[in-house]
Scaffold this motif. Structure first.
Motif, PDB file in Angstrom:
ATOM      1  N   LEU A 108     -30.385   8.142  62.658  1.00  0.00           N
ATOM      2  CA  LEU A 108     -31.081   8.822  63.743  1.00  0.00           C
ATOM      3  C   LEU A 108     -32.572   8.516  63.753  1.00  0.00           C
ATOM      4  CD1 LEU A 108     -31.248  10.802  66.087  1.00  0.00           C
ATOM      5  CD2 LEU A 108     -31.372  12.671  64.424  1.00  0.00           C
ATOM      6  N   ASN A 109     -33.195   8.603  62.596  1.00  0.00           N
ATOM      7  CA  ASN A 109     -34.655   8.533  62.541  1.00  0.00           C
ATOM      8  C   ASN A 109     -35.215   7.110  62.538  1.00  0.00           C
ATOM      9  OD1 ASN A 109     -34.752  11.345  62.437  1.00  0.00           O
ATOM     10  ND2 ASN A 109     -34.583  11.352  60.207  1.00  0.00           N
ATOM     11  N   ARG A 110     -34.366   6.123  62.267  1.00  0.00           N
ATOM     12  CA  ARG A 110     -34.826   4.731  62.351  1.00  0.00           C
ATOM     13  C   ARG A 110     -34.028   3.960  63.398  1.00  0.00           C
ATOM     14  NH1 ARG A 110     -33.423   0.775  57.552  1.00  0.00           N
ATOM     15  NH2 ARG A 110     -31.416   1.005  58.650  1.00  0.00           N
ATOM     16  N   ASP A 111     -32.742   3.795  63.160  1.00  0.00           N
ATOM     17  CA  ASP A 111     -31.936   2.920  64.013  1.00  0.00           C
ATOM     18  C   ASP A 111     -31.886   3.412  65.456  1.00  0.00           C
ATOM     19  OD1 ASP A 111     -31.515   1.685  61.592  1.00  0.00           O
ATOM     20  OD2 ASP A 111     -29.465   2.404  61.348  1.00  0.00           O
ATOM     21  N   ALA A 112     -31.696   4.715  65.643  1.00  0.00           N
ATOM     22  CA  ALA A 112     -31.592   5.244  67.004  1.00  0.00           C
ATOM     23  C   ALA A 112     -32.926   5.181  67.744  1.00  0.00           C
ATOM     24  CB  ALA A 112     -31.089   6.685  66.967  1.00  0.00           C
ATOM     25  N   GLN A 113     -34.026   5.322  67.010  1.00  0.00           N
ATOM     26  CA  GLN A 113     -35.345   5.229  67.654  1.00  0.00           C
ATOM     27  C   GLN A 113     -35.568   3.821  68.208  1.00  0.00           C
ATOM     28  OE1 GLN A 113     -36.983   8.220  67.794  1.00  0.00           O
ATOM     29  NE2 GLN A 113     -35.270   8.983  66.574  1.00  0.00           N
ATOM     30  N   VAL A 114     -35.231   2.835  67.396  1.00  0.00           N
ATOM     31  CA  VAL A 114     -35.381   1.443  67.824  1.00  0.00           C
ATOM     32  C   VAL A 114     -34.436   1.147  68.989  1.00  0.00           C
ATOM     33  CG1 VAL A 114     -35.076  -0.968  67.138  1.00  0.00           C
ATOM     34  CG2 VAL A 114     -36.200   0.649  65.587  1.00  0.00           C
ATOM     35  N   GLY A 115     -33.203   1.612  68.885  1.00  0.00           N
ATOM     36  CA  GLY A 115     -32.234   1.385  69.954  1.00  0.00           C
ATOM     37  C   GLY A 115     -32.660   2.030  71.263  1.00  0.00           C
ATOM     38  N   MET A 116     -33.218   3.233  71.177  1.00  0.00           N
ATOM     39  CA  MET A 116     -33.687   3.912  72.380  1.00  0.00           C
ATOM     40  C   MET A 116     -34.822   3.133  73.029  1.00  0.00           C
ATOM     41  SD  MET A 116     -33.292   6.702  74.290  1.00  0.00           S
ATOM     42  CE  MET A 116     -33.711   5.791  75.783  1.00  0.00           C
ATOM     43  N   LEU A 117     -35.773   2.667  72.221  1.00  0.00           N
ATOM     44  CA  LEU A 117     -36.897   1.912  72.770  1.00  0.00           C
ATOM     45  C   LEU A 117     -36.422   0.592  73.379  1.00  0.00           C
ATOM     46  CD1 LEU A 117     -39.811   1.336  73.347  1.00  0.00           C
ATOM     47  CD2 LEU A 117     -40.143   0.721  70.947  1.00  0.00           C
ATOM     48  N   GLN A 118     -35.526  -0.088  72.703  1.00  0.00           N
ATOM     49  CA  GLN A 118     -35.056  -1.368  73.232  1.00  0.00           C
ATOM     50  C   GLN A 118     -34.334  -1.197  74.567  1.00  0.00           C
ATOM     51  OE1 GLN A 118     -32.897  -2.708  69.747  1.00  0.00           O
ATOM     52  NE2 GLN A 118     -34.569  -4.075  69.140  1.00  0.00           N
ATOM     53  N   ALA A 119     -33.563  -0.123  74.697  1.00  0.00           N
ATOM     54  CA  ALA A 119     -32.887   0.135  75.972  1.00  0.00           C
ATOM     55  C   ALA A 119     -33.901   0.466  77.061  1.00  0.00           C
ATOM     56  CB  ALA A 119     -31.889   1.285  75.814  1.00  0.00           C
ATOM     57  N   ALA A 120     -34.917   1.241  76.711  1.00  0.00           N
ATOM     58  CA  ALA A 120     -35.922   1.642  77.689  1.00  0.00           C
ATOM     59  C   ALA A 120     -36.762   0.463  78.154  1.00  0.00           C
ATOM     60  CB  ALA A 120     -36.821   2.721  77.093  1.00  0.00           C
ATOM     61  N   LEU A 121     -37.032  -0.475  77.258  1.00  0.00           N
ATOM     62  CA  LEU A 121     -37.876  -1.616  77.592  1.00  0.00           C
ATOM     63  C   LEU A 121     -37.344  -2.429  78.765  1.00  0.00           C
ATOM     64  CD1 LEU A 121     -39.063  -3.164  74.199  1.00  0.00           C
ATOM     65  CD2 LEU A 121     -40.384  -1.909  75.885  1.00  0.00           C
ATOM     66  N   GLU A 122     -36.044  -2.392  78.963  1.00  0.00           N
ATOM     67  CA  GLU A 122     -35.441  -3.174  80.041  1.00  0.00           C
ATOM     68  C   GLU A 122     -35.898  -2.720  81.421  1.00  0.00           C
ATOM     69  OE1 GLU A 122     -33.611  -5.915  79.510  1.00  0.00           O
ATOM     70  OE2 GLU A 122     -34.153  -5.561  77.403  1.00  0.00           O
ATOM     71  N   VAL A 123     -36.388  -1.472  81.520  1.00  0.00           N
ATOM     72  CA  VAL A 123     -36.784  -0.966  82.846  1.00  0.00           C
ATOM     73  C   VAL A 123     -38.233  -0.480  82.899  1.00  0.00           C
ATOM     74  CG1 VAL A 123     -34.408  -0.294  83.373  1.00  0.00           C
ATOM     75  CG2 VAL A 123     -35.965   1.396  82.381  1.00  0.00           C
TER      76      VAL A 123
END
Length: 247
Positions: A108-123
């Motif tokens: 949650l505190n590492r992998d999910a943060q990175v995944g959330m940012l990477q998904a957001a970067l697309e838009v």
């Protein structure tokens, strides 16, 4: 006209506590807000109802950020409901819960943060901002020891911050800024309650060391201020009691 009238924000972990107050304050300033919850839909819908009753715009979206499609669900909701995304507040954290596995804190505190940012970067367009919320106990864990009960969470949150900071060059190329808000123990939060349960007297001891502890409302206001603050990318905003960790 609000300061954030043209802003659409995702606030992770915003069905209660700090995240809910951040969502409310952002909406108060004009932002359209995606309110994220993992399990407690009624709580998130209550946050949204409060925002809408005050004339704001918000939508509640259930998404487990540790699942493969959780982050994308939030991004899709921002685009479909409000036409885009230009503010991401990474508030969700955890790891003191029971029954979620030994590696849950890191997921949650590492992998999910990175995944959330990477998904957001697309838009996210040029001029967007990412705000990562952490604690002094996590931010300074490599130099200042914390309570045994909190150390795994602190180390996973520091790992998350480091992983996000590694993405700053890529963010800069896209014209997106990144800031960190680090706070002391916050009165009334679930984490503070769990820590005090694990180590009775922990909150009072920290209150004495720091002089005072911020409330949820006070800390949320500092986070919201960083959404538009004129600070360089990579900036860390320390909220309350940081002198104990830096001396």
């Amino acid at each position: 006209m609000g300061a954030l009238d043209s802003t659409t924000a995702i606030v992770t972990g915003s069905s209660r506590g700090i995240g809910a107050e951040v969502a409310r304050l952002l909406a108060e300033q004009g932002a359209a807000v995606v309110v994220n919850y993992r399990q407690k839909a009624p709580r998130a819908k209550k946050v949204v109802s409060g925002i809408e009753a005050a004339g704001g715009r918000a939508v509640a979206v259930g998404a487990d950020l540790t699942s493969p499609d959780g982050a994308q669900a939030l991004v899709d909701a921002a685009v479909q409901n409000f036409g885009g995304l230009n503010l991401l507040v990474l508030n969700a954290s955890g790891g003191m819960e029971t029954g979620l596995g030994e590696d849950y804190a890191l997921k949650l505190n590492r992998d999910a943060q990175v995944g959330m940012l990477q998904a957001a970067l697309e838009v996210m367009p040029v001029g967007s901002r990412v705000v990562f919320v952490t604690s002094h106990q996590a931010h300074f864990i490599n130099s200042v020891a914390t309570m045994d009960a909190y150390e795994p969470v602190a180390r996973s949150k520091r790992a998350g911050e480091d992983a996000l900071r590694d993405l700053i060059p890529a963010l800069t190329e896209r014209g997106i800024s990144f800031v960190v808000v680090s706070g002391d123990m916050i009165e009334g939060t679930v984490t503070a309650t769990l820590l005090d349960r694990a180590a009775p007297g922990a909150i009072e001891a920290r209150r004495q060391e720091a002089g005072r502890l911020y409330s949820v409302e006070e800390f949320a206001a500092e986070i919201v201020a960083m959404a538009t603050a004129d600070v360089p990318t990579g900036h860390t905003e320390y909220v309350g009691g940081a002198e104990h960790f830096t001396r």
